[in-house]
Design a protein around this motif. Structure first.
Motif, short mmCIF file in Angstrom:
data_model
loop_
_atom_site.label_atom_id
_atom_site.label_comp_id
_atom_site.label_asym_id
_atom_site.label_seq_id
_atom_site.Cartn_x
_atom_site.Cartn_y
_atom_site.Cartn_z
N GLN A 437 67.86 13.63 54.13
CA GLN A 437 68.13 14.02 55.51
C GLN A 437 67.03 13.53 56.45
O GLN A 437 67.31 12.94 57.51
CB GLN A 437 68.26 15.54 55.59
N PHE A 438 65.79 13.73 56.06
CA PHE A 438 64.70 13.32 56.93
C PHE A 438 64.46 11.82 56.91
O PHE A 438 63.99 11.24 57.89
CB PHE A 438 63.43 14.10 56.59
N ALA A 439 64.83 11.16 55.82
CA ALA A 439 64.75 9.70 55.79
C ALA A 439 65.70 9.11 56.83
O ALA A 439 65.34 8.17 57.57
CB ALA A 439 65.09 9.17 54.40
N ILE A 440 66.92 9.65 56.92
CA ILE A 440 67.88 9.21 57.93
C ILE A 440 67.31 9.44 59.33
O ILE A 440 67.38 8.57 60.21
CB ILE A 440 69.23 9.97 57.76
N THR A 441 66.75 10.62 59.55
CA THR A 441 66.17 10.95 60.85
C THR A 441 65.05 9.99 61.22
O THR A 441 64.98 9.49 62.35
CB THR A 441 65.62 12.39 60.83
N PHE A 728 57.33 21.63 52.14
CA PHE A 728 58.15 20.98 53.17
C PHE A 728 57.45 19.75 53.74
O PHE A 728 58.07 18.72 53.98
CB PHE A 728 58.49 21.97 54.28
N LEU A 729 56.16 19.85 53.97
CA LEU A 729 55.41 18.71 54.48
C LEU A 729 55.39 17.56 53.48
O LEU A 729 55.48 16.39 53.85
CB LEU A 729 53.98 19.13 54.84
N VAL A 730 55.29 17.90 52.19
CA VAL A 730 55.32 16.87 51.14
C VAL A 730 56.67 16.15 51.15
O VAL A 730 56.76 14.92 51.05
CB VAL A 730 55.04 17.49 49.76
N MET A 731 57.76 16.94 51.29
CA MET A 731 59.10 16.33 51.30
C MET A 731 59.28 15.39 52.50
O MET A 731 59.85 14.30 52.37
CB MET A 731 60.18 17.43 51.32
N VAL A 732 58.79 15.80 53.67
CA VAL A 732 58.92 14.95 54.85
C VAL A 732 58.05 13.71 54.72
O VAL A 732 58.44 12.62 55.15
CB VAL A 732 58.56 15.75 56.13
N PHE A 765 56.36 2.97 63.05
CA PHE A 765 56.43 3.69 61.78
C PHE A 765 55.45 4.86 61.79
O PHE A 765 55.80 5.97 61.36
CB PHE A 765 56.11 2.72 60.64
N ALA A 766 54.25 4.59 62.27
CA ALA A 766 53.24 5.66 62.32
C ALA A 766 53.65 6.76 63.29
O ALA A 766 53.48 7.95 63.00
CB ALA A 766 51.89 5.06 62.75
N LEU A 767 54.22 6.36 64.43
CA LEU A 767 54.65 7.36 65.42
C LEU A 767 55.82 8.18 64.89
O LEU A 767 55.89 9.40 65.12
CB LEU A 767 55.04 6.66 66.72
N ALA A 768 56.73 7.53 64.15
CA ALA A 768 57.85 8.27 63.55
C ALA A 768 57.34 9.29 62.54
O ALA A 768 57.84 10.43 62.48
CB ALA A 768 58.81 7.29 62.87
N MET A 769 56.32 8.90 61.75
CA MET A 769 55.74 9.85 60.82
C MET A 769 55.07 11.00 61.56
O MET A 769 55.25 12.18 61.18
CB MET A 769 54.72 9.15 59.91
N SER A 772 57.83 13.32 63.00
CA SER A 772 58.53 14.10 61.97
C SER A 772 57.61 15.15 61.35
O SER A 772 58.02 16.30 61.13
CB SER A 772 59.08 13.17 60.88
N MET A 773 56.36 14.78 61.08
CA MET A 773 55.43 15.74 60.46
C MET A 773 55.07 16.85 61.45
O MET A 773 54.97 18.03 61.07
CB MET A 773 54.16 15.02 60.00
N THR A 774 54.90 16.49 62.73
CA THR A 774 54.53 17.50 63.73
C THR A 774 55.64 18.51 63.94
O THR A 774 55.41 19.72 63.95
CB THR A 774 54.19 16.80 65.07
#
Length: 799
Positions: A437-441, A728-732, A765-769, A772-774
């Motif tokens: 799910q989060f990979a798609i996002t 959850f953070l590990v999964m994201v 890529f860094a901004l997407a991470m 999503s993490m934030t």
């Protein structure tokens, strides 16, 4: 039985209101998005359909191959239709030419006074065109109505405009271009919006032939406005016709040309989807764009279904006793599966109803974005209802089948003793689904950032000229209007706010381009074609073009001076641009000399490289006067320009556009895709994180006693929040690692369509991470803190 299952399903859904709300919200948004995407794709796929002989109708297109390039056009030489009619008698049933154009139409009232004066697009059509296409005729005969010169057929809406009622139009006359009276001989039904043929004023092709233009016999001259359609005979394949084209080309085309001409047959149903060729309606939607929308729709649906599965499987533990009791009382597993699927179906039906409301609410915005007449009427388009039913069944199965299998498979003894665990192993399916799910996002976030960055790059990239505050005012090109050109220019130049003016056929960057063979230095045949532009001596100043060698054009109305760009000299291997000054060029059969070199500028859009360009003067080719304005006086100056134009050319109709607007039109598809990425990326982020909030809420509830015990043993609130957040953070984080290579492939493919494009850097890529993490940290922390800060006595008082 179904009624009982439905009643039980409703009770369970009402009992778990929060989860039900999250599921309905996520599914309804996902389903609404899918419905919107479907109705848009359905509309696009409906273009040019329902013609009787659709599978046998083809458009003849032209291509040129040189040593280092390939170019194609939807146009054909004007002698081609009669030649094909003669040479392909055995393969082709019908051949028809259609010529696009435009002009002033006047309609007089009963007293002989002009009641209507308007500029309209027109099409010159051969009668055979209506034997290829079965348009609906309201009056007139398809074979006879346009068989004679100076006859015209009108669409019903145009006839209503001219005569008040189309029933009164046949037999009446209209005046075209202030010199030709055309008799109305037929009426066709108004063309639908989903058509590549915006036919409103159809003039007999013999009227066009009577103009005796030189290009009517010129095989080397091709205009995109000259199209040719053919109808294959029954049993003849397109390969049969294509096999005879090389012989046809050898027969009619000159052998010593540098570029090799070719023709191919383009299927009717491909016309709307081929952006490289275009059509009279100027509407094309590449199929890759439709595929991209469909993929986004699937992503949205998967995200919503994953939410449901995660919450349902997490909730399954709390329903263990229910399953155990049901099994002890004699329920079979298939009955339990049916019960749980009924619950899922109930949620899906509710979500679909809410989704329909959201679709209706979002439809005006989508119509505005795509500028298309998109309809959500299931009575007009029953396929939409069929899609919604199919969507409901697919979502019910995808979202409900796995949870139903899990819950119905519990052991009765373990379930009644509360010995069912939330996770069956360290790598549960629920964790995998969260990662997916989060990979798609994250892929959509990265895609959105890249699309927006590329659009910003195109807006800011120097084009080699200044398009700002330049108005392109249409001018007629007949002999009467030409005599008034300089009067018009002199009066416009005196208007406050006008900085300079220039007559031209088009702006520096244009969708209307002509390619021609030429000779350099008298005897050298160029191994490529040149893009030609007809302008006056003020063109370079008006558009801010830079002359880097020699000088610009002198004041002249003839083809004697040429200015060329850097690209053409590079292709001719001229290193020192000054060496080209004074060299001869033969173009259009006329000889001229290079007087200057202009710095390269983008003559098309940024999808295409800069062409070799030859600029010269020819007043008979001018169609516009470019007016450079003071940016502070645009509105006031344009009003005076229109008034001045109408006083100098009262017989004609005023029209104007801005260079900036025309350039923006080139990137309309990218602008739409950028908006869609923003909307759908935001939607998926929202769906993902409401699902995440629901999941952490359930996990926190399941671990309430554990949290209380840890707190009693001295764990701080921060440590407890960190404990609940960690997984959850590990999964994201893992989702980011999965998404990055996939996103890189997608954006690389998309950017390859631009000749001028941004470099792919690490920051999207860094901004997407980071995003999503934030958001994950904030979402999970809010619920984790509430669980960690709860009173331990409430959790342990019954222990």
């Amino acid at each position: 039985m179904f009624k009982l299952n439905l009643k039980i399903a409703w009770r369970n859904l009402w009992k778990n209101k929060v989860n039900t709300f999250i599921n309905v919200l996520g599914l309804s948004i996902g389903m609404a998005s899918c419905i919107l995407i479907f109705i848009f794709i359905r509309y696009q796929l409906s273009f040019d359909e329902n013609f009787k002989n659709e599978s046998r109708i083809y458009r003849v297109v032209t291509n040129w191959t040189t040593a280092d390039s390939f170019f194609e056009s939807q146009g054909t030489p004007k002698p081609l239709p009669p030649a094909m009619r003669n040479d392909f008698k055995q393969q082709l049933d019908k051949v028809a030419a259609i010529q696009g154009g435009g002009g002033i139409i006047k309609v007089k009232d009963a007293l002989g006074k002009n009641k209507i004066k308007t500029a309209e697009d027109v099409h010159y059509v051969e009668p055979e065109f209506f034997e290829i296409f079965d348009f609906k005729w309201l009056e007139g005969n398809p074979r006879q109505s346009l068989s004679q010169p100076n006859t015209v057929v009108l669409s019903s809406d145009m006839a209503d405009k001219f005569f008040g009622d189309w029933h009164k139009a046949v037999g009446q006359s209209i005046n075209f271009q202030n010199k030709t009276d055309l008799k109305v001989t037929g009426i066709i039904e108004k063309m639908p919006d989903n058509s590549s043929f915006p036919l409103k004023v159809l003039i007999s092709y013999k009227t066009y032939l009577n103009r005796a233009l030189p290009e009517l016999k010129a095989w080397a001259s091709v205009s995109s406005n000259s199209e040719c359609y053919v109808l294959l005979k029954e049993g003849i394949s397109v390969e049969d016709v294509s096999a005879g084209i090389p012989q046809f080309i050898n027969k009619y085309y000159e052998k010593d040309k540098i570029s090799k001409e070719g023709h191919k047959l383009q299927p009717l149903r491909d016309i709307h989807y081929n952006a490289n060729l275009g059509n009279f309606a100027n509407k094309t939607t590449p199929k890759k764009e439709l595929y991209g929308l469909a993929i986004i729709g699937v992503f949205l649906l998967l995200t919503a279904c994953i939410n449901f599965i995660n919450l349902a499987t997490a909730q399954a533990v709390s329903r263990g006793k229910e399953v155990g009791v049901r099994k002890v009382m004699g329920s079979l597993r298939k009955q339990l599966i049916f019960q749980f699927l009924t619950e899922t179906l109930t949620i899906t039906v509710i979500s679909l109803l809410v989704g329909c409301v959201l679709t209706e609410a979002a439809l005006p915005g989508m119509k505005s974005l795509f500028k298309e007449d998109i309809s959500f009427s299931i009575t007009e388009h029953p396929i939409i209802l069929l899609f919604m039913i199919l969507l409901m069944l697919v979502v019910s199965f995808l979202a409900g089948f796995y949870p139903a299998m899990i819950m119905s498979g519990y052991s009765p003894a373990l379930a009644i003793k509360n010995k069912i665990t939330a996770n069956a192993g360290s790598l549960s399916l629920r964790k995998i689904l969260v990662v997916v799910q989060f990979a798609i996002t994250i892929i959509l976030i990265i895609g959105t950032l890249v699309v927006l960055n590329q659009m910003n790059y195109m807006r800011e990239k120097p084009l080699g000229f200044n398009p700002s505050a330049v108005a392109l005012v249409d001018i007629p090109s007949d002999s009467i209007a030409i005599t008034r050109y300089h009067t018009l220019q002199d009066r416009i130049n005196k208007i406050p706010g006008v900085l300079s003016t220039s007559f031209c056929a088009s702006g520096p960057s244009s969708s209307s381009n002509n390619e021609y063979n030429f000779k350099y230095n008298g005897t050298i045949n160029a191994t490529f074609q040149a893009n030609t532009k007809d302008v006056d001596e003020n063109y370079f100043k008006t558009f801010g073009l830079e002359i880097i060698a020699g000088k610009g054009l002198s004041k002249s109305d003839t083809l004697k001076d040429f200015v060329v760009n850097e690209t053409i000299l590079k292709k001719l291997n001229v290193v020192n641009y000054n060496d080209a000054i004074g060299k001869a060029i033969r173009l259009h059969g006329k000889m001229g000399y290079i007087v200057g070199v202009v710095k390269d500028f983008n003559n098309m859009n940024l999808h295409e490289p800069i062409s070799p360009i030859i600029i010269s003067s020819d007043k008979n080719s001018y169609t516009k006067i470019a007016v450079k304005l003071d940016s502070k006086s645009i509105l006031s100056a344009m009003k005076v320009i229109e008034s001045t134009w109408n006083s100098v050319l009262p017989e004609y109709v005023y029209g104007a556009s801005f260079m900036d607007d025309e350039i923006n039109q080139y990137y309309q598809t990218e602008q739409i895709m950028g908006t869609l990425f923003k909307v759908f990326a935001g939607t998926i982020i929202f769906i993902s994180f409401i699902g995440l909030f629901g999941l952490i809420s359930f996990v926190a509830a399941q671990r309430t006693k554990e949290v209380a015990i840890r707190k009693v043993l001295g764990a701080s609130t921060i440590e407890l929040v960190r404990m609940l957040n960690g997984s959850f953070l590990v999964m994201v984080f893992i989702a980011n690692l999965v998404a990055w290579p996939l996103a890189y492939l997608f954006i690389s493919k998309w950017l390859s369509g631009f000749t001028y494009r941004i470099d792919i850097s690490i920051w999207p890529f860094a901004l997407a991470m980071l995003i999503s993490m934030t958001i994950t940290l904030v979402t999970v922390s809010i619920r984790s803190y509430k669980a960690a800060a709860a009173n331990t006595i409430d959790a342990l008082k019954y222990e």
